[in-house]
Design a protein around this motif. Structure first.
Motif, PDB file in Angstrom:
ATOM      1  N   THR A 416       0.825  -1.204   0.000  1.00  0.00           N
ATOM      2  CA  THR A 416       0.000   0.000   0.000  1.00  0.00           C
ATOM      3  C   THR A 416       0.859   1.253   0.000  1.00  0.00           C
ATOM      4  N   THR A 420       1.673  10.467   5.129  1.00  0.00           N
ATOM      5  CA  THR A 420       1.056  11.227   6.216  1.00  0.00           C
ATOM      6  C   THR A 420       0.023  12.197   5.632  1.00  0.00           C
ATOM      7  N   ARG A 531      10.074   8.812   8.263  1.00  0.00           N
ATOM      8  CA  ARG A 531      10.510   9.942   7.460  1.00  0.00           C
ATOM      9  C   ARG A 531      11.373  10.890   8.268  1.00  0.00           C
TER      10      ARG A 531
END
Ligand code: PRX
Length: 650
Positions: A416, A420, A531
C-alpha cells in the motif's frame, strides 16, 4: 529545487505475477473490476455513497468544494469520529465484541476492551480532559509509548472536538517542544516510562525537559506505566491518568463536529528544518480510512486485525485506530519490540490471538528474513488470510519471503502506497481483483487518479521514471499545514499547478499501468519506514560548536532501506576523530531523538558544491550507493569528489 537534479532509477526487477486465489476472490468484499470504471465516471457520487457508511448527525449539502488547492468534503455535514468508532457499534448490538486488544511487552501482560468497555474508558478520559479545561478546538499533545491510553486518548479527543497531535515517543525533548509550540497545546499527555527489550526506559525526564520550553502547556497527564516511585508531580499542573479518570462519569455526549473540523495534526519532516503540521479533518478522513481499511484488507466481521505500526505515525492513526474501529474490527496494538523475549514475538502474538490480517513494514520483514524462518516456523500462522506492507518499496525478495514463509503461499499481499499527507491508502491492490507483481503497489484505489509526470508536467509513457502526482482531490487528503497555508501550497501544489498534488516520490508506471515507487526525490530520508529530514539533521550537526558545515544523505541499507550518513567540515583547525564522531552522533540524537542519529560521520575539508555554493548532495548520495559520481563539470571543486570517493571506499 532538488528534484530537477535527481536521477530517477527504475531498477526494481519484475518477477512472477500472483493472481488472486480463486477461493479468496470468490469471498472477497470487492471482486468486480467494474468498480474502477464506476468510481472513475461517478467520482463524487462514489465518495458520497461511501460516506453513507458512517453515521451523520446532519447530512452534507455538497460532496466536494474544490477551490484548488483547498478542498472541503461533505460540506456542512455534521459527524463525530468517536461516536462512529464506538457508540454506533454498541447501539448495533456489538457492545460485547472485542474492539481493542493490547499486548504489553512483558510476556504476561495484556488487556482487551469490548466496544462497551472502550466507550466507558473513552468517556472517562474525555470527561477528565474537560475537567482540565480542554475545550473544542484545543490541541492536545500526546507523547506516549504504545499503551492503550493512547488509542483511548485519541478517541477521547475526537469525542470532545479537541484535535490531537501525537508525537512519536522516540523523539527528543527538543523535537517535542518544537511540535508543542507550533500547535500551542495547553495539555500534554505522557508517561513515566515504558518497556523496551525488557528494560524500563524513562519518558518522564524527557517530558520535564520539554516543559521548560513549552509555556503554553498548563496541564500534564501522566500515565503510570512503570509504577515509578522516584518521580514527583508538580501540583496544579500534573495529574496521574488513573486519578484523573477515577471518578469520571461513563457518559460524555459526543460533540457534533463539522465534517471539516480538524480531527488531528500530525507533524512530519519536510525539506526544511521546521516540521510540518499536517492537518486532517473529520468526515472525509473517516470515510477514506474506513473504506480503504475494509476493501484493501478485505475486512470481515470475525477478523482479528493487527497493524504493527506505532500510533506515533500516521499508519497507526489511520489503520490501528480510526479505520478499523470505524469498521467495528477487532484491532491489536503491541507495546514492544519484535525480538523480546525472543525473535519469535510477532509470530507468538499471531498464534495467541489467531490473527487473520497482518499489516507491517518492509524493514521489519527484512529483519525477520535475516533472523531466519526457524522463528515463524515454530508458530501456528495458519489463521492468516492476508498480509499488508507499507512505508517504503518492498524489494521482491522480501515480498516472496513474506508470501511464502509468513503467508504460507496462500495469502495475497497488499503493498500500500500512501503518506502522512494522504491520510488514507491511495495506491494498492484490491486483493480480490488485482494480480500482484512483487515490488509494485499496483494501481490507484477506485476514485483516485495518479500519474507520472516529467519535470515539465508531461504525462510520461510506460516505464519512464518521473514524479508521482495525484490529479484529483480525495476525502482523507490533508487540508493544509497548520498555520502555514503558504507552505502547504508551495510544498504540494506548486510544481504543476494548484490542482496537481506533487507527492515528492519518484516512480514509473509499467506497460500494465502498475505503479513502481522508487522513493523520495527530495531531501527527505526514509529510514526504516520513518521519514526524516536531512535538513533537520544538518542543522542539528551545525549546532555543535566543532562543526562549520554539514551535509546529510541516505546510504542504501539492507535492513533499513536507507540510513543517514553525514559529511562534516570542522571549524578552524580541528581534526576529526572517533570520539568526535561519537559526540556528533550523540548530539544529533539529543536534538532530534535516537531515530535521527547518523549511522556514520565523514570528516572532510570540503563538500562538492556548485559555483553558486549549493551543496551537491546528489553526488554524495551516489558515492554512498557505490555508483559513479556522474558529471562533475558544473562543480566549483570537482577534485573533492575523488578525494571523498577514496575516503568512502576506505
Ligand atoms: O516515499 C513514500 C514512502 O513513504 C513516504 C510517506 O511516508 P510517511 O508520510 O511517513 O507515511 C508512511 C506510511 C504511510 C512516501 O512518500 N512509502 C510509503 N508507502 C510506500 C512507500 N514507498 C513505496 N511503496 C509503498 N508501499
Amino acid at each position: 529545487m532538488a528534484k530537477k537534479e535527481s536521477h530517477i532509477k527504475t531498477t526494481m526487477e519484475e518477477g512472477e505475477i500472483y493472481h488472486p486465489p480463486e477461493e479468496f476472490k470468490k469471498n472477497a468484499n470487492i471482486n468486480d473490476p467494474g468498480i474502477y470504471k464506476y468510481a472513475e465516471e461517478n467520482y463524487e457520487e462514489f465518495w458520497a455513497e461511501k460516506a453513507e457508511r458512517l453515521d451523520w448527525y446532519q447530512k452534507w449539502d455538497k460532496v466536494l468544494e474544490w477551490d484548488a488547492p483547498f478542498a472541503k468534503w461533505f460540506v456542512n455535514g455534521k459527524i463525530n469520529a468517536s461516536y462512529n468508532c464506538i457508540d454506533r457499534h454498541v447501539e448495533n448490538g456489538k457492545g460485547d465484541k472485542t474492539a481493542l486488544i493490547w499486548e504489553g511487552e512483558p510476556i504476561d501482560e495484556s488487556k482487551s476492551y469490548t466496544f462497551s468497555e472502550l466507550k466507558d474508558e473513552v468517556c472517562k478520559f474525555a470527561n477528565g480532559l474537560k475537567e482540565l479545561g480542554v475545550e473544542k478546538g484545543d490541541v492536545v499533545t500526546f507523547y506516549l509509548p504504545m499503551v492503550p491510553e493512547l488509542a483511548i486518548g485519541l478517541l477521547a479527543c475526537a469525542r470532545i472536538g479537541a484535535p490531537h497531535s501525537v508525537v512519536f515517543g522516540g523523539f527528543s525533548p527538543t523535537a517535542l517542544a518544537d511540535r508543542v509550540q507550533d500547535s500551542d497545546s495547553k495539555v500534554l499527555v505522557t508517561a513515566d516510562g515504558y518497556y523496551r527489550r525488557g528494560k524500563k526506559l524513562n519518558m518522564w525526564e524527557n517530558a520535564l525537559e520539554t516543559l521548560e520550553n513549552t509555556p503554553s502547556v498548563e496541564k500534564v497527564v501522566v500515565i503510570d506505566r512503570l509504577n515509578r516511585e522516584d518521580i514527583s508531580l508538580t501540583e496544579g499542573r500534573d495529574t496521574y491518568y488513573h486519578d484523573l479518570v477515577e471518578n469520571q462519569s461513563l457518559e460524555c455526549e459526543p460533540e457534533k463536529m463539522d465534517a471539516e473540523d480538524m480531527l488531528f495534526l500530525m507533524y512530519t519532516s519536510g525539506t526544511t528544518g521546521k516540521p510540518k503540521g499536517v492537518q486532517h479533518t473529520t468526515g472525509g478522513y473517516l470515510t477514506g480510512t474506513s473504506l480503504t481499511h475494509e476493501w484493501v484488507f478485505d475486512i470481515k466481521e470475525d477478523d482479528i486485525y493487527w497493524c504493527t505500526a506505532d500510533i506515533g505515525w500516521i499508519t497507526g492513526h489511520s489503520y490501528i485506530v480510526y479505520g478499523p474501529l470505524a469498521n467495528a474490527t477487532t484491532t491489536i496494538m503491541y507495546e514492544g519490540s519484535p525480538d523480546y523475549p525472543e525473535k519469535d514475538r510477532f509470530w507468538k502474538i499471531i498464534e495467541k490471538y489467531k490473527v487473520t490480517k497482518l499489516y507491517t513494514a518492509p524493514t521489519a520483514i527484512r529483519l525477520f528474513m535475516k533472523w531466519g524462518r526457524k522463528y515463524p516456523d515454530t508458530c501456528d500462522l495458519s489463521t492468516l488470510k492476508l498480509l499488508g506492507s507499507v512505508g517504503e518499496p518492498i524489494n521482491p525478495k522480501a515480498w516472496e519471503w513474506y508470501h511464502e514463509v509468513i503467508g504460507g503461499g496462500k495469502c495475497p499481499i497488499v503493498d500500500t502506497w500512501w503518506q502522512t499527507e494522504t491520510g488514507m491508502i491511495l495506491i494498492t491492490p484490491l486483493p480480490g481483483i488485482t494480480s500482484l507483481k512483487p515490488g509494485s503497489a499496483t494501481k490507484p484505489f477506485p476514485g483516485i487518479q495518479a500519474d507520472i509526470y516529467d519535470a515539465a508536467g508531461n504525462s510520461l509513457p510506460p516505464n519512464q521514471g518521473g514524479y508521482l502526482v495525484l490529479k484529483r482531490p480525495w476525502p482523507a487528503m490533508l487540508r493544509t499545514l497548520y498555520n502555514d497555508s503558504d507552505r502547504y501550497k508551495k510544498t504540494y501544489w506548486n510544481e504543476y499547478g494548484s490542482d496537481i498534488y506533487f507527492a515528492g516520490d519518484g516512480a514509473r508506471q509499467d506497460e500494465d499501468g502498475y505503479f513502481w515507487v522508487v522513493g523520495r526525490i527530495d531531501d527527505v530520508l526514509n529510514v526504516a519506514g520513518h521519514r526524516l529530514s536531512t535538513m533537520e539533521m544538518e542543522s542539528a550537526l551545525v549546532d555543535h560548536p566543532a562543526v562549520a558545515e554539514a551535509a546529510v544523505v541516505g546510504k542504501p541499507d539492507d535492513l533499513k532501506g536507507h540510513v543517514p550518513v553525514a559529511y562534516v567540515i570542522l571549524e578552524g583547525e580541528r581534526e576529526g576523530s572517533d570520539e568526535l564522531e561519537k559526540e556528533l552522533r550523540a548530539h544529533v540524537g539529543k536534538i532530534i531523538g535516537p531515530i535521527g542519529k547518523p549511522a556514520a560521520v565523514n570528516f572532510t575539508r570540503d563538500l562538492p558544491k556548485t559555483r553558486s555554493g549549493k551543496i551537491m548532495r546528489r553526488i554524495l548520495k551516489k558515492l554512498e550507493a557505490g555508483e559513479e559520481a556522474g558529471d562533475t563539470s558544473t562543480l566549483r571543486n570537482p577534485e573533492i569528489v575523488e578525494e571523498l570517493k577514496k575516503q568512502v571506499s576506505n
